[in-house]
Design an enzyme around this catalytic site. Structure first.
Site, PDB file in Angstrom:
ATOM      1  CG  HIS A  12      -1.847  -1.125   1.297  1.00 21.42           C
ATOM      2  ND1 HIS A  12      -1.785  -2.071   2.304  1.00 21.42           N
ATOM      3  CD2 HIS A  12      -2.858  -1.524   0.482  1.00 21.42           C
ATOM      4  CE1 HIS A  12      -2.726  -2.982   2.103  1.00 21.42           C
ATOM      5  NE2 HIS A  12      -3.387  -2.677   1.008  1.00 21.42           N
ATOM      6  CG  HIS A  34       0.718  11.149   5.144  1.00 19.02           C
ATOM      7  ND1 HIS A  34      -0.352  10.387   4.710  1.00 19.02           N
ATOM      8  CD2 HIS A  34       0.586  12.355   4.540  1.00 19.02           C
ATOM      9  CE1 HIS A  34      -1.084  11.113   3.877  1.00 19.02           C
ATOM     10  NE2 HIS A  34      -0.533  12.304   3.758  1.00 19.02           N
ATOM     11  CB  THR A  80      -5.179   3.586   4.671  1.00 19.88           C
ATOM     12  OG1 THR A  80      -4.535   3.753   5.938  1.00 19.88           O
ATOM     13  CG2 THR A  80      -4.316   4.190   3.582  1.00 19.88           C
ATOM     14  CG  HIS A 100      -0.094   8.454   0.448  1.00 24.31           C
ATOM     15  ND1 HIS A 100      -0.896   7.333   0.393  1.00 24.31           N
ATOM     16  CD2 HIS A 100       0.137   8.694   1.763  1.00 24.31           C
ATOM     17  CE1 HIS A 100      -1.142   6.911   1.626  1.00 24.31           C
ATOM     18  NE2 HIS A 100      -0.524   7.722   2.480  1.00 24.31           N
TER      19      HIS A 100
END
Length: 243
Positions: A83, A127, A195, A110
């Protein structure tokens, strides 16, 4: 009960970048963001009213107190969990916000950016995930634009795991503060994890100053993900965004 849930979320974040070991989710198709809430009862918050990411706009002027960063070198392991790519952090680094100490657990990335600023998307967003002693969460977000090579990012990318499930340990721990801009001015809003399980009550601090990363560094991250890993923008609803 609330404290117990927050501590569980913090543990998930520290160990597995929000990913559940029992429910598979992704960024497209039947397991994509539109269906996260239906994949598991634990994901009920994914349809909440205070979800992240958002387009930061319509700012309210406020006398925000400076964020206090107490980071030391502590990034000891880098993981590709399918992810994101996540760097786990040793204890001892933290920020202070609202007079509370939030310990740095990990940072991850991301592409493209999840949050937008005045409608602008960025090619990469980091993040930095923190938790206080009661499990309350705070995320510091840093935007990257294409430019010169980022030395802090280079230290992490030197060990970037290219395949899901792979991980590498740093011989020399890396420093999270090498990824931060010089100016720590920020926008602030209340939001959620981006998420599953999309837990709300997360303090978000999006740094105003954008840092640079080279095209090859941005592409290297994209190559590990095999596609975008950004959740679509969520409705701001009644929230205010402070600056």
């Amino acid at each position: 009960m609330k404290t117990s849930i927050l501590l569980t979320c913090a543990l998930l974040i520290s160990n597995n970048a929000f990913a559940s070991k029992h429910v598979h989710w992704g960024y497209s198709g039947e397991q994509g963001p539109d269906n996260w809430a239906s994949l598991s009862g634990d994901n009920f918050s994914c349809t909440g009213n205070n979800q992240s990411p958002i387009n930061l706009t319509g700012f309210i002027e406020s006398e925000l107190k400076p964020l206090e960063f107490y980071y030391q070198a502590g990034g000891n392991k880098i993981i590709n969990n399918g992810h994101t790519v996540q760097v786990n952090y040793e204890k001892g680094s933290y920020i202070k916000a609202d007079g509370i100490q939030f310990d740095l657990l990990q940072f991850h990335f991301h592409a493209p950016s999840e949050n937008h600023i005045n409608g602008e998307s960025f090619p990469l967003e980091a993040h930095f995930v923190h938790a206080d002693k009661n499990g309350h969460l705070a995320v510091v977000a840093v935007m990257f634009k294409e430019g010169v090579e980022n030395k802090g990012l280079a230290a992490a990318w030197d060990k970037i795991p290219m395949h899901e499930g792979d991980s590498n340990t740093f011989v020399k721990v890396i420093a999270a503060n090498s990824l931060l801009p010089a100016n720590k001015g920020y926008y602030r809003f209340n939001g959620s994890l981006t998420t599953p399980p999309c837990s709300e009550g997360v303090r978000w601090f999006v740094l105003k100053e954008v840092v640079e990363a080279s095209k090859s560094q941005i592409e290297a991250f994209k190559a590990t993900m095999h596609g975008p890993n950004n959740r679509p923008l969520q409705a701001i609803n009644a929230r205010v965004i402070l600056q």
